[in-house]
Design a protein around this motif. Structure first.
Motif, PDB file in Angstrom:
ATOM      1  N   ASP A  93      39.593  -1.737 -19.629  1.00 49.92           N
ATOM      2  CA  ASP A  93      41.069  -2.041 -19.769  1.00 49.92           C
ATOM      3  C   ASP A  93      42.132  -2.125 -18.693  1.00 49.92           C
ATOM      4  OD1 ASP A  93      40.210  -2.323 -22.443  1.00 49.92           O
ATOM      5  OD2 ASP A  93      40.536  -0.190 -23.088  1.00 49.92           O
ATOM      6  N   THR A  94      41.748  -1.314 -17.750  1.00 56.12           N
ATOM      7  CA  THR A  94      42.718  -1.450 -16.528  1.00 56.12           C
ATOM      8  C   THR A  94      42.862  -2.678 -15.790  1.00 56.12           C
ATOM      9  OG1 THR A  94      41.229  -0.457 -14.987  1.00 56.12           O
ATOM     10  CG2 THR A  94      42.632   1.054 -16.476  1.00 56.12           C
ATOM     11  N   ILE A  95      41.893  -3.424 -15.468  1.00 53.53           N
ATOM     12  CA  ILE A  95      41.802  -4.465 -14.665  1.00 53.53           C
ATOM     13  C   ILE A  95      41.473  -5.741 -15.422  1.00 53.53           C
ATOM     14  CG2 ILE A  95      41.505  -3.112 -12.519  1.00 53.53           C
ATOM     15  CD1 ILE A  95      38.534  -4.396 -12.342  1.00 53.53           C
ATOM     16  N   TRP A 137      36.304   0.970 -12.339  1.00 53.81           N
ATOM     17  CA  TRP A 137      37.284   0.894 -13.076  1.00 53.81           C
ATOM     18  C   TRP A 137      37.146   0.854 -14.637  1.00 53.81           C
ATOM     19  CZ3 TRP A 137      36.907  -2.512  -9.066  1.00 53.81           C
ATOM     20  CH2 TRP A 137      37.997  -2.393  -7.874  1.00 53.81           C
ATOM     21  N   GLU A 165      33.385  -0.777 -18.454  1.00 55.92           N
ATOM     22  CA  GLU A 165      33.966  -0.621 -16.983  1.00 55.92           C
ATOM     23  C   GLU A 165      33.103  -1.615 -16.185  1.00 55.92           C
ATOM     24  OE1 GLU A 165      31.678   2.918 -16.079  1.00 55.92           O
ATOM     25  OE2 GLU A 165      30.051   2.039 -15.448  1.00 55.92           O
ATOM     26  N   GLU A 189      42.704   4.047  -6.263  1.00 59.41           N
ATOM     27  CA  GLU A 189      42.923   4.849  -7.355  1.00 59.41           C
ATOM     28  C   GLU A 189      44.483   4.613  -7.946  1.00 59.41           C
ATOM     29  OE1 GLU A 189      42.827   8.673  -5.252  1.00 59.41           O
ATOM     30  OE2 GLU A 189      40.796   9.009  -5.824  1.00 59.41           O
ATOM     31  N   ARG A 190      45.231   3.981  -7.449  1.00 59.56           N
ATOM     32  CA  ARG A 190      46.516   3.678  -7.765  1.00 59.56           C
ATOM     33  C   ARG A 190      46.412   2.489  -9.064  1.00 59.56           C
ATOM     34  NH1 ARG A 190      51.604   1.602  -4.380  1.00 59.56           N
ATOM     35  NH2 ARG A 190      52.891   0.565  -6.037  1.00 59.56           N
ATOM     36  N   SER A 191      45.265   1.734  -8.948  1.00 61.58           N
ATOM     37  CA  SER A 191      44.969   0.775 -10.025  1.00 61.58           C
ATOM     38  C   SER A 191      44.064   1.289 -10.916  1.00 61.58           C
ATOM     39  CB  SER A 191      44.000  -0.473  -9.111  1.00 61.58           C
ATOM     40  OG  SER A 191      42.785   0.109  -8.826  1.00 61.58           O
ATOM     41  N   GLY A 192      43.953   2.539 -10.870  1.00 62.55           N
ATOM     42  CA  GLY A 192      43.196   3.254 -12.025  1.00 62.55           C
ATOM     43  C   GLY A 192      41.529   3.332 -11.972  1.00 62.55           C
ATOM     44  N   ARG A 198      45.860  -8.079  -8.387  1.00 62.96           N
ATOM     45  CA  ARG A 198      46.791  -7.024  -7.763  1.00 62.96           C
ATOM     46  C   ARG A 198      46.816  -6.908  -6.384  1.00 62.96           C
ATOM     47  NH1 ARG A 198      45.806  -2.422 -12.399  1.00 62.96           N
ATOM     48  NH2 ARG A 198      46.726  -3.387 -14.399  1.00 62.96           N
TER      49      ARG A 198
END
Length: 463
Positions: free
Chosen positions: A442-444, A439, A353, A408-411, A321
């Motif tokens: 699961d978010t990245i 992170w 994480e 923070e926008r990426s989680g 991203r």
């Protein structure tokens, strides 16, 4: 009994002192009608003895000012700070004159003297606001002693007890100071945050455009491959069949140039390929891509990749991203800016994480600002020196704000700290600033179990 003309002059202009003239004209017409209504009610319904001629003269001055502004200047004109200050001076003077004619501080509408100062704090610079606030205090003080008393139809003077007048004066002075400072602080915070968010959006947009450009390059390389192969094939056949030496040289030149185009497109395709299945990449590759612009800036970058205790040794694939790449890049840039010679980038992952730590051997964050790291436009005369290779760098905290916002926008959760001193290993003097990003996996991460799904048919991005 008065209506202040500057009440509606809100933050339509920025702190650089720009206010649209049309807004001021419309709001002043509302103020004129409000003042006429207040004077009419006081005179004809409450039977108060008021100097109607002088009151309507003061109101007429606002009418004339509006008419001149309407017919002389274009309505979409934006007024610079000096003109806005003159306008507010006119408003506060007109209001003070009306209050003088209608009881001074015995008139409850004297509270409107706060409005011009508040508006000035929201739209003008500190010097202009200080001047206007001082004038407001002076006028309020004069109105406490000099005014035309309000009289009823029977001739009785309507006057508050002197203790109440003194209390009202004290409240007005405190209100002028407090509201001026409060409005200035809130507006400064709002303005700086808006500017910082705009910079963040521009940075993310630039990163996204670069990513999109890579997809366009890959698509162009793919589409041009077939016609170039055809050109090469035909030129090779002509080279075998032609007998004229000049024509054979021309055919050979065409073949060689086709090979050159093929090589160029091949390299472009490698650099810009952005098929759906390459939207993910190994975690180590993404971090090194983020650090690449700062590899040759005179500081040594050390990378450490590894699992946490009990985690899978295989490097996970994460989503490429733009906000992740640009956010980590800004953290690395900040470390390189202030490091003496060494920067460490530690990357760890577990089943829950992914953590990235960026450390440097510089002086660390100023302790007085450590709790504000990540806020935009921080000014501090601390020890963190400018990078001689980047003389334009001002240390305003905008880079860290952009990094924090994007990550923070990426989680992610991001924290900043200072090292406690040298480690036990003297060869690794990690005692400067520390930035840590964590992170949830699961978010990245593409897949938690390390397996990959079938890729299916490659589909280029739609632009």
């Amino acid at each position: 009994m008065m209506v202040d003309t500057s009440l509606g002059l809100t933050v339509a202009g920025a702190r650089d002192g720009v206010v649209r003239l049309r807004t001021l004209i419309i709001l002043r017409w509302f103020a004129v009608f409000g003042q006429i209504f207040a004077v009419a009610v006081a005179s004809f319904f409450l039977d108060l003895k008021i100097e109607l001629g002088l009151c309507f003269m003061a109101i007429g001055a606002s009418v004339i000012t509006n008419l001149v502004a309407h017919f002389v200047y274009p309505e979409n004109r934006r007024m610079p700070e000096r003109e806005v200050l003159i306008t507010l001076l006119f408003d506060i003077s007109q209001l003070a004159f009306l209050l003088y004619l209608t009881g001074g501080l015995n008139n409850p509408f004297a509270l409107l003297m706060l409005a011009p100062v508040t508006v000035s704090a929201m739209t003008l610079r500190a010097g202009s606001t200080f001047f206007l606030g001082g004038l407001a205090v002076l006028l309020v003080t004069l109105l406490a002693y000099y005014y035309v008393p309000l009289r009823s139809d029977l001739g009785f003077v309507l006057r508050m007890p002197q203790l109440f007048v003194v209390g009202f004066w004290v409240a007005m002075v405190i209100g002028i100071g407090f509201l001026g400072i409060y409005a200035a602080r809130v507006t400064a915070e709002t303005t700086s945050m808006s500017q910082a968010l705009l910079a963040t959006q521009m940075a993310l947009s630039r990163e996204q455009k670069l990513t999109d450009l890579g997809g366009v390059i890959a698509a162009a390389a793919h589409e041009l491959g077939t016609p170039l192969a055809t050109i090469k094939l035909v030129s090779a056949e002509l080279l075998d069949e032609l007998e004229d030496q000049d024509l054979r040289e021309d055919a050979a030149l065409i073949r060689d140039q086709a090979d050159r185009c093929r090589d160029i497109l091949h390299s472009m395709g490698r650099a810009g390929k952005d098929d759906r299945h390459l939207h993910t990449a190994p975690l180590s590759s993404v971090i090194k891509d983020a650090a690449e612009p700062h590899m040759n800036r005179g500081k040594t970058l050390h990378f450490q990749f590894g699992p946490k205790q009990g985690a899978d040794d295989k490097t996970p694939n994460i989503y490429r991203r733009p906000e992740i790449i640009h956010g980590v890049r800004n953290l690395i840039q900040n470390a390189v800016d202030f490091a003496v010679s060494q920067v460490w980038i530690e990357v760890k992952w577990s089943d829950h994480e992914v953590a990235v730590r960026v450390l440097d051997d510089g002086p660390g964050y100023p302790y007085g600002l450590l709790g504000r790291i990540g806020d935009p436009f921080i000014k501090h005369g601390g020890k963190r020196e400018k990078d001689a290779s980047r003389p334009e760098y001002e240390g305003m905290g905008l880079g860290l704000f952009i990094a924090k916002t994007l990550l923070e926008r990426s989680g992610a959760k991001i924290s900043f700290a200072n090292g406690s001193g040298r480690q036990k290993n003297p060869s690794a003097p990690r005692y400067g600033a520390i930035a840590e990003v964590i992170w949830p996996i699961d978010t990245i991460v593409e897949s938690r179990n390390g397996t990959s799904k079938p890729l299916g048919e490659n589909k280029p991005n739609e632009f």
